[in-house]
Design a protein around this motif. Structure first.
Motif, PDB file in Angstrom:
ATOM      1  N   GLU A 287       0.837  -1.204   0.000  1.00 38.91           N
ATOM      2  CA  GLU A 287       0.000   0.000   0.000  1.00 38.91           C
ATOM      3  C   GLU A 287       0.870   1.250   0.000  1.00 38.91           C
ATOM      4  N   PHE A 288       1.938   1.239   0.818  1.00 38.95           N
ATOM      5  CA  PHE A 288       2.870   2.356   0.830  1.00 38.95           C
ATOM      6  C   PHE A 288       3.555   2.483  -0.532  1.00 38.95           C
ATOM      7  N   PRO A 300       9.598   2.231  -3.989  1.00 34.19           N
ATOM      8  CA  PRO A 300      10.626   2.572  -3.008  1.00 34.19           C
ATOM      9  C   PRO A 300      11.592   1.426  -2.728  1.00 34.19           C
ATOM     10  N   ASN A 301      12.857   1.784  -2.487  1.00 35.68           N
ATOM     11  CA  ASN A 301      13.819   0.817  -1.969  1.00 35.68           C
ATOM     12  C   ASN A 301      13.968   1.023  -0.468  1.00 35.68           C
ATOM     13  N   MET A 302      14.954   0.380   0.158  1.00 35.31           N
ATOM     14  CA  MET A 302      15.074   0.468   1.613  1.00 35.31           C
ATOM     15  C   MET A 302      15.507   1.850   2.090  1.00 35.31           C
ATOM     16  N   VAL A 303      16.190   2.619   1.232  1.00 36.15           N
ATOM     17  CA  VAL A 303      16.600   3.969   1.626  1.00 36.15           C
ATOM     18  C   VAL A 303      15.382   4.892   1.672  1.00 36.15           C
ATOM     19  N   SER A 309      10.345   6.094   7.483  1.00 29.27           N
ATOM     20  CA  SER A 309      10.298   5.586   8.855  1.00 29.27           C
ATOM     21  C   SER A 309      11.029   6.514   9.820  1.00 29.27           C
ATOM     22  N   ALA A 310      12.203   7.004   9.422  1.00 21.33           N
ATOM     23  CA  ALA A 310      13.004   7.864  10.292  1.00 21.33           C
ATOM     24  C   ALA A 310      12.279   9.174  10.602  1.00 21.33           C
ATOM     25  N   ILE A 341       5.720   0.769   8.239  1.00 18.99           N
ATOM     26  CA  ILE A 341       5.837  -0.020   6.999  1.00 18.99           C
ATOM     27  C   ILE A 341       7.253  -0.538   6.758  1.00 18.99           C
ATOM     28  N   PHE A 342       8.235   0.067   7.422  1.00 19.07           N
ATOM     29  CA  PHE A 342       9.620  -0.342   7.235  1.00 19.07           C
ATOM     30  C   PHE A 342      10.045  -1.406   8.230  1.00 19.07           C
TER      31      PHE A 342
END
Length: 401
Positions: A287-288, A300-303, A309-310, A341-342
């Protein structure tokens, strides 16, 4: 009457002062500082800025009654430029926290300034474990991944599959050294050997001499201790030399969804890599991912997800602390679990490292991908306590031994 008027004015002044003490100057300002024009532009870049804005919007745009503003700048992968921007942001633009900070040399420089200025920094784009090791800060946090977690995933997995001899092609700066060292340690710990390494400049265009050295080493695995376009271009040129066709294997030690998309499944298929987030792993992440895609045209990737999230956790910490004062917010960040979500049940160690699960991935073959951007098979989940260094063993002087 005069006494009552003075008393009333004193109450109003006190309440006004208290309100501003809760959120400094009435605005919480977050700076996203990263590479927006170089080899890491898609790795983080403008997409991390969008992720940060999404987090603010999802939080409601305000915290403690103060508006939240996100600004951004391009550090061009140069620590001196990044340092100048950080000082200007802190000294004249009332920035409360700086985040993302792709490129380890940049992240280390800005974290040192943030420590000096007593400001929060949260790194999502850089990888070196020095950020939460010898150069840790009471106000510094490392969020999405680091070189240790990448080494645990990709390095450990390939040795177990028989890739027990390694040669490294390494980016010639702090990130590359750290990634090479951490991966080499895991290779050796699992019974493998390292035959050598060669280092290349950041953002070089010709990898031929480096790849020929790697090819002639005879190592079963060539570890690419680089990132972004450096990794993509290494893989493309390796194909021209027939390295994989000749029986050697490439290990992309830091490769994300953005780079897989840029390279294409035909060229990237079969690569083993480690990420801290995949948009198609859970319904919440999907969804994100869809919302992110609708505003950026990319998944999106993890960055990117880590930056979201940060920022979200920073705003939650301000709310919990009841103020945006640095010491109080840092304390809240250390105390609060991370659930979004992260990360699921993430936690922040005493050294500032956010500990969460990582995922070992394999890039799908073109025929295995059902929808656009569906590029990964999740091979394994690496629990957070295995994926990241125990804070007590990190070398951070803030941690009680």
């Amino acid at each position: 009457m005069r006494t009552r008027l003075i008393a009333s004015m004193a109450v109003l002044l006190a309440s006004s002062t208290a309100a501003y003490a809760d959120a400094s100057d009435g605005v919480v300002k977050i700076g996203i500082l990263n590479d927006q024009s170089g080899v890491y532009a898609n790795f983080g870049g403008k997409y991390s800025y969008e992720a940060a804005k999404m987090a603010v919007e999802d939080y409601g745009g305000k915290v403690l009654g103060a508006s939240v503003e996100v600004i951004t700048a391009d550090h061009q992968n140069k620590p001196d430029i990044a340092s100048n921007i950080a000082r200007q942001w802190y000294d004249t633009e009332q920035v409360d926290a700086i985040m993302e900070l792709t490129t380890s040399s940049v992240a280390l420089a800005v974290q040192a300034i943030s420590k000096e200025k007593k400001k929060i920094d949260i790194v999502t784009g850089a990888a070196t474990t020095e950020l939460t090791g010898a150069q840790c800060s009471p106000y510094g946090f490392h969020w999405a991944y680091d070189t240790y977690s990448l080494a645990v995933g990709t390095g450990g997995a390939l040795v177990k599959e028989g890739g027990d001899t390694w040669f490294f092609l390494t980016a010639d700066y702090a990130f590359g050294y750290s990634l090479e060292e951490n991966t080499a340690n895991f290779v050796k710990a699992n019974g493998g050997t390292v035959s050598g390494a060669v280092r290349h400049p950041l953002a070089t265009t010709d990898y031929s001499s480096f790849l020929l050295q790697a090819q002639s080493s005879g190592a079963k695995v060539i570890g690419l201790a680089n990132a972004g376009l450096d990794t993509s271009n290494s893989i493309k040129q390796a194909a021209e030399f027939g390295i994989v066709a000749g029986g050697q294997r490439l290990a992309a030690l830091l490769f994300t969804l953005a780079e897989v998309h840029g390279l294409g499944l035909e060229a990237a298929q079969g690569l083993t890599l480690t990420e801290g987030f995949y948009w198609n792993r859970t319904p919440e992440a999907a969804e994100f991912g869809k919302r992110f895609f609708d505003r950026t045209g990319a998944m999106p990737n993890m960055v990117h997800a880590g930056t979201y999230s940060a920022v979200l956790q920073y705003l939650k910490a301000i709310e919990k602390a009841g103020t945006d004062e640095t010491e109080a917010v840092a304390k809240a960040l250390h105390e609060m679990p991370v659930n979004d979500i992260f990360a699921e049940n993430g936690k922040v160690g005493a050294n500032g490292r956010m500990i969460h699960d990582m995922y070992l991935m394999e890039v799908k073959k073109p025929g295995e991908s059902d929808v656009a951007w569906d590029y990964y098979k999740v091979l394994a989940t690496i629990p957070g306590d295995e994926a990241f260094i125990d804070p007590a063993k990190s070398g951070c002087p803030l941690v009680s031994q």
